[in-house]
Design a protein around this motif. Structure first.
Motif, PDB file in Angstrom:
ATOM      1  N   VAL A 394       1.973  -2.861  -8.866  1.00 17.89           N
ATOM      2  CA  VAL A 394       2.539  -4.023  -8.167  1.00 17.89           C
ATOM      3  C   VAL A 394       2.260  -5.305  -8.952  1.00 17.89           C
ATOM      4  N   GLU A 395       1.037  -5.467  -9.441  1.00 22.19           N
ATOM      5  CA  GLU A 395       0.687  -6.665 -10.198  1.00 22.19           C
ATOM      6  C   GLU A 395       1.479  -6.755 -11.498  1.00 22.19           C
ATOM      7  N   SER A 396       1.755  -5.611 -12.121  1.00 24.71           N
ATOM      8  CA  SER A 396       2.490  -5.633 -13.384  1.00 24.71           C
ATOM      9  C   SER A 396       3.920  -6.118 -13.204  1.00 24.71           C
ATOM     10  N   TYR A 397       4.472  -5.967 -11.996  1.00 26.06           N
ATOM     11  CA  TYR A 397       5.810  -6.477 -11.706  1.00 26.06           C
ATOM     12  C   TYR A 397       5.757  -7.814 -10.961  1.00 26.06           C
ATOM     13  N   ASP A 398       4.556  -8.415 -10.949  1.00 22.05           N
ATOM     14  CA  ASP A 398       4.362  -9.710 -10.310  1.00 22.05           C
ATOM     15  C   ASP A 398       4.755  -9.664  -8.829  1.00 22.05           C
ATOM     16  N   GLY A 399       4.443  -8.528  -8.180  1.00 20.74           N
ATOM     17  CA  GLY A 399       4.770  -8.379  -6.768  1.00 20.74           C
ATOM     18  C   GLY A 399       3.571  -8.663  -5.877  1.00 20.74           C
ATOM     19  N   THR A 400       3.733  -8.388  -4.599  1.00 22.14           N
ATOM     20  CA  THR A 400       2.655  -8.609  -3.634  1.00 22.14           C
ATOM     21  C   THR A 400       2.332  -7.288  -2.939  1.00 22.14           C
ATOM     22  N   LEU A 401       1.061  -7.101  -2.649  1.00 16.96           N
ATOM     23  CA  LEU A 401       0.575  -5.913  -1.948  1.00 16.96           C
ATOM     24  C   LEU A 401      -0.245  -6.364  -0.759  1.00 16.96           C
ATOM     25  N   ASP A 402       0.145  -5.903   0.413  1.00 13.59           N
ATOM     26  CA  ASP A 402      -0.570  -6.280   1.637  1.00 13.59           C
ATOM     27  C   ASP A 402      -1.067  -5.016   2.335  1.00 13.59           C
ATOM     28  N   ILE A 403      -2.357  -4.972   2.622  1.00 17.86           N
ATOM     29  CA  ILE A 403      -2.980  -3.825   3.285  1.00 17.86           C
ATOM     30  C   ILE A 403      -3.606  -4.293   4.591  1.00 17.86           C
ATOM     31  N   SER A 404      -3.324  -3.586   5.662  1.00 22.73           N
ATOM     32  CA  SER A 404      -3.927  -3.897   6.966  1.00 22.73           C
ATOM     33  C   SER A 404      -4.228  -2.585   7.695  1.00 22.73           C
ATOM     34  N   TYR A 405      -5.180  -2.635   8.589  1.00 25.00           N
ATOM     35  CA  TYR A 405      -5.548  -1.428   9.323  1.00 25.00           C
ATOM     36  C   TYR A 405      -6.320  -1.796  10.580  1.00 25.00           C
ATOM     37  N   ASP A 406      -6.303  -0.848  11.530  1.00 24.34           N
ATOM     38  CA  ASP A 406      -7.132  -0.972  12.717  1.00 24.34           C
ATOM     39  C   ASP A 406      -7.833   0.373  12.930  1.00 24.34           C
ATOM     40  N   ASP A 407      -8.273   0.639  14.129  1.00 24.72           N
ATOM     41  CA  ASP A 407      -9.023   1.869  14.375  1.00 24.72           C
ATOM     42  C   ASP A 407      -8.152   3.123  14.281  1.00 24.72           C
ATOM     43  N   GLU A 408      -6.835   2.966  14.454  1.00 28.03           N
ATOM     44  CA  GLU A 408      -5.968   4.145  14.532  1.00 28.03           C
ATOM     45  C   GLU A 408      -4.921   4.229  13.422  1.00 28.03           C
ATOM     46  N   GLN A 409      -4.604   3.105  12.781  1.00 33.70           N
ATOM     47  CA  GLN A 409      -3.523   3.124  11.791  1.00 33.70           C
ATOM     48  C   GLN A 409      -3.900   2.384  10.511  1.00 33.70           C
ATOM     49  N   PHE A 410      -3.238   2.798   9.423  1.00 37.29           N
ATOM     50  CA  PHE A 410      -3.374   2.136   8.118  1.00 37.29           C
ATOM     51  C   PHE A 410      -1.970   1.780   7.650  1.00 37.29           C
TER      52      PHE A 410
END
Length: 419
Positions: A394-410
């Protein structure tokens, strides 16, 4: 006349500047601003034409800071890539400039210190620089681009420490040059060779990783086409036996045995389910997704895959397969351990933007250190490698990566633009 001669001599420096600029651009693209690109070109020109004299530590240090800041500020991509590029190229630049300047000075002094000879020697030095950077560009331009996505941060750090050796050595040689300067020539050549080998190693390692991924994808394609061939045989067999199957079901219906007819049809359907799916027109990506889809079926994971990327041209096929493969592997690993096994994946290319989202159920608590996440895998050394690879792509294409999670999902979301 003097001014014209100086301009003509320096004009030869544009030859080497152009090819060094192209080499840098292959490694990390400059920012999309014409003025900033011209500024970068000018700084590169100053760097490769700067004469380096014995005990001239100030020039070396000032130009190093300028070269470092220009690449950090005027190029796209991760900081680690920019620093690695500086550490690989700058010792080469300094060593080459020192050798050409000092050898030229000795030739000039040995032949009467004439003005015409001075112009000729400086012109020859610029021309030789141009040939060297032309050769460097031709040698590395096919290998360097892969390094952006195939080399991990840890390996970049190792390469950087290796590159520090010629940099520190050359600065020391310039700062403490002996009165007999030719004694430094072997060390300068060694610095050039070390920088060259560092670039070669970077490209070689990146290409090795690339070939490994290509072989994996080719194997997936082979399996995919073998399954397609099996499905074709299965279809031909179904077609051949269809009249017999229809006769059996027709007789069961005539004999008023609908339950047996329904059971026979269900059994026939189960026997002839086709394993392959057409997720998209890209055969390589389709092979990867079929393999992961089959794995999800084996683990009884409820999955939803929605793709609209048939016109995608932004991302290289191998990088795209690595993105899908790593994220799906992580999602399958997490979801198969839960009671509510579920994975949802969406990928779309529209108006110059590639968007990708994958959501999976999870059971265990996640641990992270900085940008690195620790999974539930048994081997500690394999923790978070998939996400590191995705982040690097993602960084090599100058993009964005967003990661989020809670107790049940990623959830993981990627956005890359080619505008």
């Amino acid at each position: 006349m003097f001014l014209i001669d100086v301009v003509l001599i320096n004009f030869l420096g544009l030859f080497g500047t152009y090819f060094l600029y192209q080499l840098i651009e292959q490694f990390i693209p400059p920012k999309d601003n014409r003025l900033l690109q011209l500024l970068l070109f000018f700084i590169i020109f100053c760097s490769i034409t700067l004469p380096i004299y014995p005990n001239d530590l100030l020039s070396v240090f000032v130009m190093f800071l300028l070269f470092l800041l220009s690449l950090l500020l005027l190029l796209k991509g991760p900081v680690i890539h920019k620093i690695s590029l500086v550490l690989s190229l700058y010792p080469f630049i300094v060593s080459l400039n020192f050798l050409l300047e000092d050898i030229g000075l000795k030739i000039w002094q040995a032949n009467g210190e004439g003005v015409v000879l001075d112009y000729l020697l400086h012109g020859a030095a610029h021309f030789l620089r141009g040939l060297v950077w032309f050769a460097m560009y031709q040698f590395f331009r096919y290998a360097i681009p892969y390094s952006k996505t195939q080399i991990t941060t840890k390996l970049w750090l190792i390469i950087d420490f290796i590159c520090l050796t010629p940099l520190i050595a050359m600065i020391s040689f310039i700062a403490f040059t002996p009165s007999i300067t030719w004694r430094v020539y072997p060390a300068s050549l060694a610095c050039i060779l070390t920088s060259f080998c560092s670039l070669y190693m970077t490209g070689h390692v990146a290409k090795s990783f690339r070939y490994k991924l290509e072989n994996q994808n080719l194997q997936l394609q082979k399996d995919y086409y073998q399954e397609l061939e099996g499905n074709q045989k299965q279809l031909r067999k179904i077609h051949h036996d269809m009249n017999n199957h229809f006769s059996v079901m027709l007789n069961l219906i005539r004999e008023e045995q609908p339950e047996k007819a329904e059971s026979y049809l269900a059994s026939l359907t189960e026997q002839h389910i086709l394993a392959n799916h057409i997720f998209c027109k890209n055969s390589i990506v389709n092979a990867v997704l079929n393999a992961k889809y089959q794995l999800m079926q084996d683990y009884q994971i409820k999955c939803s895959l929605q793709l609209d990327i048939d016109t995608l041209i932004t991302i290289d096929d191998i990088d795209l397969c690595s993105l899908f493969g790593n994220t799906l592997d992580n999602a399958i690993e997490a979801a198969r351990q839960t009671t509510n096994k579920e994975i949802t994946m969406k990928a779309r290319y529209y108006n110059g933007f590639f968007s990708y989202e994958i959501i999976n159920t999870k059971k265990h608590q996640l641990k992270n250190r900085g940008s690195r996440f620790f999974s539930t895998k048994a081997q500690p050394q394999k923790h978070g490698i998939g996400l590191q690879a995705v982040r690097s792509i993602v960084e090599s294409y100058d993009g964005t990566l967003d990661i989020s999670y809670d107790d049940e999902q990623f959830s993981l979301v990627v956005l890359i633009s080619d505008i």
